[in-house]
Design a protein around this motif. Structure first.
Motif, PDB file in Angstrom:
ATOM      1  N   PHE A   1       1.556 -13.215 -27.146  1.00 34.74           N
ATOM      2  CA  PHE A   1       0.386 -12.508 -27.677  1.00 34.74           C
ATOM      3  C   PHE A   1       0.665 -11.021 -27.547  1.00 34.74           C
ATOM      4  N   GLY A   2       0.813 -10.341 -28.662  1.00 33.08           N
ATOM      5  CA  GLY A   2       1.221  -8.950 -28.625  1.00 33.08           C
ATOM      6  C   GLY A   2       2.597  -8.831 -28.004  1.00 33.08           C
ATOM      7  N   THR A   3       2.708  -7.983 -26.987  1.00 37.89           N
ATOM      8  CA  THR A   3       3.999  -7.796 -26.320  1.00 37.89           C
ATOM      9  C   THR A   3       4.182  -8.745 -25.138  1.00 37.89           C
ATOM     10  N   ALA A   4       3.159  -9.523 -24.824  1.00 32.98           N
ATOM     11  CA  ALA A   4       3.240 -10.425 -23.666  1.00 32.98           C
ATOM     12  C   ALA A   4       3.815 -11.770 -24.085  1.00 32.98           C
ATOM     13  N   THR A   5       4.772 -12.270 -23.313  1.00 35.87           N
ATOM     14  CA  THR A   5       5.380 -13.576 -23.558  1.00 35.87           C
ATOM     15  C   THR A   5       5.635 -14.263 -22.221  1.00 35.87           C
ATOM     16  N   ALA A   6       5.413 -15.565 -22.181  1.00 35.84           N
ATOM     17  CA  ALA A   6       5.711 -16.339 -20.980  1.00 35.84           C
ATOM     18  C   ALA A   6       6.167 -17.727 -21.409  1.00 35.84           C
ATOM     19  N   THR A   7       6.949 -18.371 -20.536  1.00 32.56           N
ATOM     20  CA  THR A   7       7.522 -19.684 -20.848  1.00 32.56           C
ATOM     21  C   THR A   7       7.390 -20.603 -19.640  1.00 32.56           C
ATOM     22  N   ALA A   8       7.175 -21.886 -19.901  1.00 30.97           N
ATOM     23  CA  ALA A   8       7.151 -22.902 -18.846  1.00 30.97           C
ATOM     24  C   ALA A   8       7.633 -24.211 -19.452  1.00 30.97           C
ATOM     25  N   ARG A   9       7.933 -25.174 -18.598  1.00 29.96           N
ATOM     26  CA  ARG A   9       8.437 -26.458 -19.077  1.00 29.96           C
ATOM     27  C   ARG A   9       7.345 -27.519 -19.048  1.00 29.96           C
ATOM     28  N   ALA A  10       7.390 -28.405 -20.031  1.00 29.12           N
ATOM     29  CA  ALA A  10       6.429 -29.499 -20.119  1.00 29.12           C
ATOM     30  C   ALA A  10       6.713 -30.525 -19.031  1.00 29.12           C
ATOM     31  N   ASP A  11       5.671 -31.269 -18.647  1.00 32.38           N
ATOM     32  CA  ASP A  11       5.855 -32.311 -17.643  1.00 32.38           C
ATOM     33  C   ASP A  11       6.361 -33.592 -18.305  1.00 32.38           C
ATOM     34  N   ALA A  12       6.400 -34.670 -17.534  1.00 27.49           N
ATOM     35  CA  ALA A  12       6.977 -35.915 -18.036  1.00 27.49           C
ATOM     36  C   ALA A  12       6.175 -36.529 -19.176  1.00 27.49           C
ATOM     37  N   GLN A  13       4.904 -36.160 -19.308  1.00 27.67           N
ATOM     38  CA  GLN A  13       4.074 -36.663 -20.403  1.00 27.67           C
ATOM     39  C   GLN A  13       4.038 -35.717 -21.599  1.00 27.67           C
ATOM     40  N   GLY A  14       4.773 -34.630 -21.526  1.00 23.31           N
ATOM     41  CA  GLY A  14       4.795 -33.672 -22.620  1.00 23.31           C
ATOM     42  C   GLY A  14       3.676 -32.654 -22.563  1.00 23.31           C
ATOM     43  N   ASN A  15       2.902 -32.659 -21.468  1.00 25.37           N
ATOM     44  CA  ASN A  15       1.857 -31.648 -21.306  1.00 25.37           C
ATOM     45  C   ASN A  15       2.453 -30.366 -20.750  1.00 25.37           C
ATOM     46  N   TRP A  16       1.955 -29.246 -21.197  1.00 24.73           N
ATOM     47  CA  TRP A  16       2.508 -27.958 -20.809  1.00 24.73           C
ATOM     48  C   TRP A  16       1.397 -26.979 -20.434  1.00 24.73           C
ATOM     49  N   GLN A  17       1.758 -25.991 -19.625  1.00 23.50           N
ATOM     50  CA  GLN A  17       0.812 -24.939 -19.232  1.00 23.50           C
ATOM     51  C   GLN A  17       1.579 -23.640 -19.051  1.00 23.50           C
ATOM     52  N   VAL A  18       1.135 -22.605 -19.730  1.00 23.29           N
ATOM     53  CA  VAL A  18       1.793 -21.297 -19.713  1.00 23.29           C
ATOM     54  C   VAL A  18       0.733 -20.238 -19.438  1.00 23.29           C
ATOM     55  N   THR A  19       1.037 -19.306 -18.532  1.00 22.96           N
ATOM     56  CA  THR A  19       0.100 -18.240 -18.197  1.00 22.96           C
ATOM     57  C   THR A  19       0.683 -16.884 -18.547  1.00 22.96           C
ATOM     58  N   LEU A  20      -0.024 -16.155 -19.396  1.00 17.85           N
ATOM     59  CA  LEU A  20       0.362 -14.783 -19.716  1.00 17.85           C
ATOM     60  C   LEU A  20      -0.155 -13.843 -18.643  1.00 17.85           C
ATOM     61  N   PRO A  21       0.555 -12.737 -18.387  1.00 16.54           N
ATOM     62  CA  PRO A  21       0.067 -11.764 -17.400  1.00 16.54           C
ATOM     63  C   PRO A  21      -1.237 -11.117 -17.877  1.00 16.54           C
ATOM     64  N   ALA A  22      -1.879 -10.387 -16.974  1.00 17.33           N
ATOM     65  CA  ALA A  22      -3.159  -9.741 -17.293  1.00 17.33           C
ATOM     66  C   ALA A  22      -3.063  -8.973 -18.610  1.00 17.33           C
ATOM     67  N   LEU A  23      -4.060  -9.169 -19.456  1.00 21.08           N
ATOM     68  CA  LEU A  23      -4.029  -8.619 -20.802  1.00 21.08           C
ATOM     69  C   LEU A  23      -4.791  -7.299 -20.869  1.00 21.08           C
ATOM     70  N   PRO A  24      -4.288  -6.347 -21.644  1.00 17.25           N
ATOM     71  CA  PRO A  24      -4.981  -5.055 -21.773  1.00 17.25           C
ATOM     72  C   PRO A  24      -6.189  -5.176 -22.694  1.00 17.25           C
TER      73      PRO A  24
END
Length: 653
Positions: free
Chosen positions: A57-80
């Motif tokens: 989102f804008g200049t913020a990017t984050a990555t994480a891996r999905a779990d065994a069921q294909g569910n994923w969760q990614v948290t971007l840093p504090a947004l301006p």
């Protein structure tokens, strides 16, 4: 051939399921507002097990891996602040999706019961309010009423994130909307996101997690019942109905041997009441505040042709608050324990007969409104072939035992929604975990007035648990203090609504980031849902500006101390503007109370920031103000905010 097929089947079962299209949780959507200054959590499904998923989102990017069921969760840093555009979600394997027209701003969660749930379309001036929404930087998300016995992963949106507009505002919370308008007047440029998650008739316990309930001392047995219902709803319901019937046999003379349900029972001495309708609003003396057991009886005449050839008939009674047991000609044909459920009972062949038939209904009401909720056309006997015989009209009724006479409460039904345990939390609040908020607006308490003595402790735990859930221990909270409601009394009474208002006042005053929107002058004695939510929302907004934005907005005058002087009891009030008596020389609504609890009305005069309650020469250890369901008041700050209702111990000489 069979061996080859079995090997193929085993290999298929052992391998991971193929991922479907990339998905995102339904509380995350195009047009949403993300809380500025806080991390933004995104989650969904549809990825390959272990696959990297990135969110930008804008200049913020984050990555994480999905779990065994294909569910994923990614948290971007504090947004301006001031950020807008598209949120892009990509899986390493190539799947992607995009959320358009996303902005950063301030997000408010508006929750509680019916007065928060009351929509713009049901409030005063709905057309004008809707028209004025056009072009304002406010986005809306409405959570569908969803009750779950165990935590849900996702909410069910009734209105997905949308820009506020005349064509979608009608179903949205009027109080929440008018609060946002007041906040917007202070800062017209920062977008506001409003989340409406409320349910009419709900208790505070409906909105607390099982862990929070355990910390308040909720019955382990009730929480175990909730777990049982989550695993086996039909079995738990059957067991709870049986337990309720056994309890009623001991608590209710009409239930002993089903005496008042017998077809030949003489009910000619019973009074009449309109059905459907809640008995508290019937206008009948003695029913205005009655909680307990009530019996209803009526009759219906049928012909042999209407009954058909031994086919089943369906009895429909709409919704009944709260528990019912129904007999036809003395035969039990159905029971339900949850007020929100539609009553539809199949009557086996042979129970009904040609000629006169008796219908008896026992209703157990533990709090709030009791009786048939309607509408009128929902009450009918549905005959074979679909013909409907209306049942609305004048029924016989009789009061049985009041709740105050019960030796013990009826078996708890923790999955009842409203008035259960954790059901709204599981379905509507828990799934919002990770949502950044600027604050919470809470308008609830009406359904807890019958248990007002425990509300302060519950409110503290509710506030702490919600702050923990939304990862902000100082998250601002605006509590709407209950307005006036209920009959006025010519003598002092210890009204449950007054007790609950005091709990709200005390808990709000304990915390610097909790505001109290005082609404004592905005109620209607005979209407629990006053329509003018514009003023309520304005006061909510003023408190939000004070506790969440640090604005110098004067709160409603609050009592500081009560001391005895030569002339009487002097009450010091915290107010930056001074006090004004409206429409009279002296303020009304003050009481002096003795140590034994006996209270009396007392004269008072205003002296700048103080009120002097005139000494009548009799003992007094406490002073109360506006201590009725619908008190008469005329004491205000010069800004127009009423003095908050209160009770206060009188300091020793």
């Amino acid at each position: 051939m069979i061996r080859t097929a079995l090997i193929a089947l085993a290999l298929t079962a052992a391998s991971p399921a193929l991922a479907g299209p990339l998905t995102v949780a339904p509380h995350l959507a195009s047009h949403m507002v993300l809380q500025q200054g806080k991390p933004a959590q995104f989650r969904g499904g549809g990825a390959q097990p272990g696959e990297a998923v990135s969110v930008s989102f804008g200049t913020a990017t984050a990555t994480a891996r999905a779990d065994a069921q294909g569910n994923w969760q990614v948290t971007l840093p504090a947004l301006p602040s001031g950020q807008s555009g598209a949120v892009t979600i990509r899986a390493a394997s190539g799947g992607s999706l995009q959320l358009d027209d996303v902005v950063t701003g301030d997000v408010w969660l508006c929750s509680g019961q019916s007065n928060m749930d009351l929509p713009v379309s049901g409030s005063a001036n709905p057309d004008r309010t809707a028209r004025e929404s056009a072009g304002l930087p406010i986005r809306l998300l409405k959570v569908k009423r969803t009750a779950e016995a165990k935590p849900a992963r996702d909410i069910v949106p009734e209105l997905t994130w949308s820009r506020a507009a005349p064509d979608n505002l009608g179903g949205f919370s009027a109080a929440c909307w008018h609060m946002a308008r007041e906040i917007l007047r202070n800062d017209p440029k920062t977008p506001l996101g409003l989340i409406h998650a409320a349910w009419g008739g709900s208790t505070i316990e409906d909105w607390m997690s099982p862990a929070a309930l355990r910390s308040t001392g909720a019955s382990p047995e009730q929480l175990a019942w909730l777990d049982r219902y989550a695993a086996d709803p039909a079995g738990a319901l059957t067991a709870a109905v049986t337990a309720t019937d056994r309890w009623a046999e001991q608590a209710d003379p009409g239930s002993a041997g089903a005496a008042w349900a017998a077809p030949g029972f003489d009910d000619s001495g019973w009074d009449r009441i309109a059905v459907p309708g809640q008995w508290e609003r019937s206008g009948i003396d003695g029913l205005g505040g009655y909680d307990g057991i009530m019996w209803f009886r009526t009759g219906i005449t049928l012909t042999a042709a209407e009954l058909g050839e031994g086919k089943d008939v369906v009895l429909q009674l709409g919704r009944i608050d709260e528990r019912d047991r129904v007999w036809i000609n003395g035969v039990p044909v159905g029971a339900q324990l949850v007020a929100a459920e539609q009553r539809s009972y199949r009557i086996p062949a042979g129970v009904l007969r040609a000629g006169e038939n008796s219908i008896a209904v026992r209703v157990i009401d533990e709090m709030g409104g009791g009786g048939f909720s309607g509408p009128a056309d929902a009450l009918a006997l549905v005959l074979p072939g679909g013909a409907r015989k209306p049942l609305a009209g004048s029924w016989r009724y009789r009061r049985s035992t009041a709740d105050s006479a019960w030796k013990e409460a009826p078996p708890a039904i923790p999955w009842s929604m409203p008035r259960g345990l954790a059901m709204a939390w599981n379905g509507m609040i828990g799934p919002l975990a990770g949502t950044g908020l600027r604050g919470i607006a809470w308008y609830q308490g009406e359904s807890n007035t019958s248990r007002a003595s425990g509300y302060a402790a519950a409110l503290r735990t509710w506030r702490t648990s919600w702050r923990a859930h939304f990862a902000d221990p100082a998250l601002p909270v605006v509590i709407v203090q209950l307005p006036g409601y209920g009959p006025r009394s010519p003598r002092p009474i210890d009204a449950p609504w007054a007790q609950l208002r005091e709990a709200q006042r005390v808990v709000a005053n304990e915390d610097p980031t909790t505001g109290l929107a005082v609404a004592i002058d905005l109620g209607i004695a005979t209407d629990i849902h006053p329509a003018h939510k514009d003023v309520v929302g304005e006061r909510m907004g003023q408190e939000a500006l004070r506790v969440a934005y640090g604005k110098a907005v004067p709160p409603a005058p609050q009592p500081v101390r009560a001391t005895r002087t030569r002339e009487g009891i002097e009450i010091t009030l915290r107010s930056s503007e001074g006090l004004a008596v409206m429409g009279a020389v002296e303020p009304v609504g003050f009481e002096l109370c003795e140590a034994n609890g006996a209270c009396r009305f007392a004269r008072a005069i205003v002296r700048d920031q103080r009120v002097l309650v005139i000494d009548d020469g009799r003992p007094a250890s406490m002073v109360r103000y506006a201590w009725q369901g619908s008190p008469a008041i005329n004491l205000y700050a010069r800004s127009g905010l009423p003095v908050v209702p209160f009770r206060l111990e009188i300091a020793a000489d």
